[in-house]
Write an enzyme that holds these catalytic residues in place. Structure first.
Site, PDB file in Angstrom:
ATOM      1  N   ASN A 182      43.551   9.109  61.424  1.00  0.00           N
ATOM      2  CA  ASN A 182      44.502   9.827  60.555  1.00  0.00           C
ATOM      3  C   ASN A 182      44.719   9.141  59.203  1.00  0.00           C
ATOM      4  OD1 ASN A 182      44.942  11.994  62.255  1.00  0.00           O
ATOM      5  ND2 ASN A 182      46.550  10.910  63.396  1.00  0.00           N
ATOM      6  N   ARG A 183      43.763   8.324  58.792  1.00  0.00           N
ATOM      7  CA  ARG A 183      43.827   7.635  57.494  1.00  0.00           C
ATOM      8  C   ARG A 183      44.959   6.610  57.406  1.00  0.00           C
ATOM      9  NH1 ARG A 183      39.158   9.755  57.790  1.00  0.00           N
ATOM     10  NH2 ARG A 183      38.431  11.162  56.164  1.00  0.00           N
TER      11      ARG A 183
END
Ligand SMILES: Cc1cc2nc3c(=O)[nH]c(=O)nc-3n(C[C@H](O)[C@H](O)[C@H](O)COP(=O)(O)O)c2cc1C
Length: 215
Positions: free
Chosen positions: A193-194
């Site tokens: 999810n970065r």
């Protein structure tokens, strides 16, 4: 990935994590751990390839890849032509940044520091170990200058080959090493999810302070 997919392709980075509690206190030790892992990773070619930035007098930055040839507590060493574009720019500012990107491990290492030429003696030792053809090309190539065509370069190589026919090819005085002495490192590990892990090591008097940066 298909070239048409660059706008939409996404990889979820899941291969590792970076934890303040378990990383090495010393960034050179942490670098060694990661370099060893990069070297051991199948399909990761030239893990010692590193981007080096320099800045021109007008503020224009530029980048190119070189090969890291050694490192210790003093810094990171690579070899090049001192009269090249990078040579002039690195000599001009005394500053450099380096970037290792190891996609197979979802890792990046950034290094900021000062840069200086290594000693002639150190450069001689490295140069002597290069294959003869590589040593000849250091004479044949005025790196970064404009040449008429490929044939010109081949002719220069033949000329140097002839010139040094019966002798060891010496190091050209304009060819040698630079050492980037870091004052900051950042180790980046891609996460889901970065929400990546970024640990910065900043020089704090004689020690290194570790700080987590927002992804
Ligand atoms: C994988 C790779 C390794 C390279 N290694 C070196 C190197 O060790 N030294 C070097 O001068 N150029 C190396 N080059 C070429 C540089 O990227 C660059 O083209 C050259 O140094 C001229 O840069 P400049 O005009 O900015 O000075 C390498 C390029 C690649 C792609």
């Amino acid at each position: 990935m298909n070239a048409n997919d660059i706008g939409t392709s996404r990889i979820s980075y899941e291969k590792g994590a970076l934890d303040e509690a378990t990383v090495a206190r010393d960034p050179f030790a942490q670098f060694k751990i990661w370099l060893d892992e990069a070297v051991a990773t199948e399909g990761l070619i030239e893990p010692n390839a590193v981007s080096v930035s320099s800045v021109a007098p007008d503020g224009q930055p530029s980048l190119r890849v070189v090969l890291l040839r050694g490192y210790d507590e003093r810094g990171f060493v690579f070899f090049t032509n001192y009269e090249s574009r990078k040579g002039h720019e690195l000599d001009g500012t005394g500053k450099a940044a380096m970037l290792f990107y190891w996609g197979a491990l979802e890792r990046q290492i950034r290094i900021d520091g000062s840069v200086a030429r290594i000693s002639a003696d150190e450069s001689d030792k490295y140069f002597a170990k290069r294959p003869r053809g590589h040593r000849l090309s250091a004479w044949a190539s005025k790196q970064s200058s404009v040449v008429p065509d490929r044939a010109f370069l081949e002719a220069q190589m033949r000329e140097e080959d002839e010139r040094f026919k019966d002798v060891e090819v010496p190091r050209p005085p304009y060819w040698g090493g630079y050492r980037v002495a870091p004052h900051a490192f950042e180790f980046w590990q891609g996460r889901r999810n970065r929400v990546h892990d970024r640990l910065a090591y900043v020089r704090d008097a004689d020690a290194w302070k570790i700080e987590r940066l927002s992804p």
